[in-house]
Design a protein around this motif. Structure first.
Motif, PDB file in Angstrom:
ATOM      1  N   THR A 113       0.827  -1.193   0.000  1.00  0.00           N
ATOM      2  CA  THR A 113       0.000   0.000   0.000  1.00  0.00           C
ATOM      3  C   THR A 113       0.868   1.253   0.000  1.00  0.00           C
ATOM      4  N   GLY A 114       0.215   2.406  -0.171  1.00  0.00           N
ATOM      5  CA  GLY A 114       0.875   3.700  -0.032  1.00  0.00           C
ATOM      6  C   GLY A 114       2.104   3.850  -0.903  1.00  0.00           C
ATOM      7  N   ALA A 115       3.151   4.425  -0.321  1.00  0.00           N
ATOM      8  CA  ALA A 115       4.378   4.702  -1.064  1.00  0.00           C
ATOM      9  C   ALA A 115       5.068   3.424  -1.529  1.00  0.00           C
ATOM     10  N   ASP A 116       4.943   2.347  -0.732  1.00  0.00           N
ATOM     11  CA  ASP A 116       5.543   1.069  -1.146  1.00  0.00           C
ATOM     12  C   ASP A 116       4.934   0.603  -2.466  1.00  0.00           C
ATOM     13  N   ALA A 117       3.597   0.635  -2.545  1.00  0.00           N
ATOM     14  CA  ALA A 117       2.918   0.192  -3.762  1.00  0.00           C
ATOM     15  C   ALA A 117       3.201   1.126  -4.925  1.00  0.00           C
ATOM     16  N   ALA A 118       3.227   2.425  -4.659  1.00  0.00           N
ATOM     17  CA  ALA A 118       3.476   3.394  -5.724  1.00  0.00           C
ATOM     18  C   ALA A 118       4.846   3.180  -6.346  1.00  0.00           C
ATOM     19  N   GLU A 119       5.841   2.880  -5.520  1.00  0.00           N
ATOM     20  CA  GLU A 119       7.185   2.644  -6.043  1.00  0.00           C
ATOM     21  C   GLU A 119       7.230   1.398  -6.923  1.00  0.00           C
ATOM     22  N   VAL A 120       6.501   0.353  -6.529  1.00  0.00           N
ATOM     23  CA  VAL A 120       6.488  -0.880  -7.314  1.00  0.00           C
ATOM     24  C   VAL A 120       5.783  -0.664  -8.651  1.00  0.00           C
ATOM     25  N   ARG A 121       4.673   0.053  -8.626  1.00  0.00           N
ATOM     26  CA  ARG A 121       3.907   0.260  -9.858  1.00  0.00           C
ATOM     27  C   ARG A 121       4.634   1.156 -10.848  1.00  0.00           C
ATOM     28  N   ASP A 122       5.468   2.041 -10.364  1.00  0.00           N
ATOM     29  CA  ASP A 122       6.123   3.020 -11.224  1.00  0.00           C
ATOM     30  C   ASP A 122       7.124   2.348 -12.168  1.00  0.00           C
ATOM     31  N   GLY A 123       6.776   2.297 -13.439  1.00  0.00           N
ATOM     32  CA  GLY A 123       7.695   1.780 -14.440  1.00  0.00           C
ATOM     33  C   GLY A 123       7.737   0.284 -14.593  1.00  0.00           C
ATOM     34  N   THR A 124       6.933  -0.460 -13.815  1.00  0.00           N
ATOM     35  CA  THR A 124       6.920  -1.917 -13.929  1.00  0.00           C
ATOM     36  C   THR A 124       6.032  -2.338 -15.099  1.00  0.00           C
ATOM     37  N   LEU A 125       6.484  -3.303 -15.857  1.00  0.00           N
ATOM     38  CA  LEU A 125       5.747  -3.764 -17.029  1.00  0.00           C
ATOM     39  C   LEU A 125       4.384  -4.326 -16.625  1.00  0.00           C
ATOM     40  N   PRO A 126       3.362  -4.144 -17.462  1.00  0.00           N
ATOM     41  CA  PRO A 126       1.991  -4.494 -17.057  1.00  0.00           C
ATOM     42  C   PRO A 126       1.759  -5.976 -16.800  1.00  0.00           C
ATOM     43  N   GLY A 127       2.348  -6.871 -17.603  1.00  0.00           N
ATOM     44  CA  GLY A 127       2.146  -8.302 -17.394  1.00  0.00           C
ATOM     45  C   GLY A 127       2.647  -8.763 -16.036  1.00  0.00           C
ATOM     46  N   PRO A 128       3.927  -8.502 -15.705  1.00  0.00           N
ATOM     47  CA  PRO A 128       4.406  -8.864 -14.374  1.00  0.00           C
ATOM     48  C   PRO A 128       3.596  -8.219 -13.255  1.00  0.00           C
ATOM     49  N   LEU A 129       3.175  -6.973 -13.459  1.00  0.00           N
ATOM     50  CA  LEU A 129       2.389  -6.301 -12.424  1.00  0.00           C
ATOM     51  C   LEU A 129       1.040  -6.990 -12.225  1.00  0.00           C
ATOM     52  N   GLU A 130       0.428  -7.429 -13.323  1.00  0.00           N
ATOM     53  CA  GLU A 130      -0.850  -8.131 -13.226  1.00  0.00           C
ATOM     54  C   GLU A 130      -0.700  -9.420 -12.431  1.00  0.00           C
ATOM     55  N   SER A 131       0.430 -10.110 -12.609  1.00  0.00           N
ATOM     56  CA  SER A 131       0.646 -11.366 -11.893  1.00  0.00           C
ATOM     57  C   SER A 131       0.799 -11.159 -10.388  1.00  0.00           C
TER      58      SER A 131
END
Length: 420
Positions: A113-131
């Motif tokens: 959640t919060g800043a932790d989640a925002a950092e992960v989502r930033d620039g991560t490819l959509p397929g890996p993020l969906e998984s």
């Protein structure tokens, strides 16, 4: 980095990893430096990444590498048993991309959640993020990924086929000319066959599950994929060992010279350079073939996600450690030194990646529109029934097999029956 990149790729492809036995686990309860136990599959240069993160932590915590068994099933069983027992020595977990839903659904891992989640989502490819998501919430941080490519021999095929039909036709023409012709890939009754079918379904625009993951749909695209898989298996272009082939035997068979095409992971290229350099000079790579000429394939990803255990005594430190372990610099290091493609898109632009991954542009192209395996906490059961029902592919009857899969997968989703 010392060792030349080509030599390192060859060593990684040829040598088995040395697994360090699991040590006694636990953090500090006496007010000292917290120990963050990192459970992850064996990766040769992971300790260097851990050392980098420990230096960055500056004494606030220390990450300790707890090396899991080599086999994926053994890895999962060990983690599931400890999590089911609410083992508080488990902190950061390296999960296969197919496990995130299961672990999140069982409340074994924490939401990002919060800043932790925002950092992960930033620039991560959509397929890996969906998984890494479950019920539209982020439960893991994609650490590395992978996709299969089409490998073809330029001395036999000047231009790579865009579709499966083109590939089958080209292979049949080569066979009629008495030349090497086989399309070599994985067709044994295991996860590799599920990956093959899932890619065909996604490439045909189909779905195995409903959008909410609760219903087995096996729609028209999924039926069309069954038809294509049967046609491929019965077209006279596969290896005799197709129905028993796993990744490495398929690699070795292509290196033997009988194949005109190979569908496999990128590691096969450095292995080929080391073991069969004369053949490698005539081998190139291309995007995985599609189902329709005007629609690019959607290739199934592999890889590892980092999750934080629900039972850790150090959640703040564990999230920070996981963010460090998978940051852009460490993903680049792991890609170059351990041959695992990054999940952060910008890493592919790094100059060092060009030598380490000559096929990086095609890998990235596939990753930008990749597919994931059915997202469900019941995926392990779904995979079991799919691999059994799809094997051998030559026996598939598209409509009847689709109906059987609908029933079996729905039963798996509802935890009915005893699965093998």
């Amino acid at each position: 980095m010392g060792e030349p990149l080509k030599r390192r790729w060859r060593r990684l492809a040829a040598a088995a990893l040395v697994t360090v036995p699991l040590a006694a686990c636990g953090g500090q309860d006496d007010g000292g430096t917290p120990t963050i136990n990192f459970y992850n599959p064996p990766v040769e240069n992971m300790q260097t990444v851990i050392d980098t993160c420990n230096a960055a932590a500056n004494g606030r915590y220390e990450i300790v590498y707890r090396v899991l068994p080599r086999g994926a099933d053994d890895q999962r069983v060990q983690m599931v048993r400890r999590l089911a027992a609410e083992d508080d020595s488990m902190d950061v977990l390296g999960l296969d991309v197919t496990w995130t839903q299961e672990f999140a659904g069982a409340n074994w891992i924490r939401e990002w959640t919060g800043a932790d989640a925002a950092e992960v989502r930033d620039g991560t490819l959509p397929g890996p993020l969906e998984s890494a998501t479950y019920e539209d919430k982020l439960y893991a941080a994609p650490n590395n990924t992978n996709v299969q490519l089409l490998w073809y021999r330029t001395d036999l095929v000047p231009n790579p086929p865009r579709t499966w039909d083109e590939m089958i036709t080209q292979a049949q023409q080569l066979r009629s000319q008495g030349r090497p012709y086989q399309v070599i890939t994985m067709g044994a009754q295991y996860e590799g066959l599920v990956v093959l079918y899932n890619t065909l379904v996604a490439s045909a625009g189909g779905n195995i599950l409903s959008a909410d993951g609760r219903t087995a749909v096996l729609d028209d695209g999924a039926v069309r994929a069954l038809d294509l898989l049967k046609r491929f298996a019965t077209a006279g272009v596969t290896s005799p060992s197709f129905t028993n082939a796993l990744e490495d035997p398929a690699r070795l068979e292509f290196q033997g010279g009988n194949g005109a095409f190979q569908l496999n992971w990128p590691y096969v290229y450095p292995a080929m350079q080391a073991a069969a350099p004369d053949l490698a000079r005539n081998v190139r790579w291309a995007r995985y073939p599609g189902v329709d000429a005007n629609t690019p394939s959607r290739v199934t990803i592999g890889g590892t996600n980092l999750a934080v255990s629900a039972y850790t005594r150090y959640p703040v430190e564990s999230f920070e450690a996981a963010r460090c372990l998978r940051n852009a610099e460490n993903q680049k290091y792991a890609a170059i030194n351990d041959g695992v493609p990054p999940t952060i898109e910008s890493v592919y632009d790094a100059p060092e990646m060009a030598e380490a991954y000559p096929m990086k542009d095609v890998i990235l192209e596939e990753l930008q529109d990749a597919s994931v395996r059915p997202l469900s906490p019941a995926y392990q059961n779904i995979s079991t029934v799919m691999s059994a029902t799809l094997s051998p592919p030559g026996d598939i009857d598209p409509d009847e097999t689709a109906e059987l899969l609908r029933k079996q997968i729905q039963d798996a989703l509802e935890s009915k029956g005893v699965l093998p």
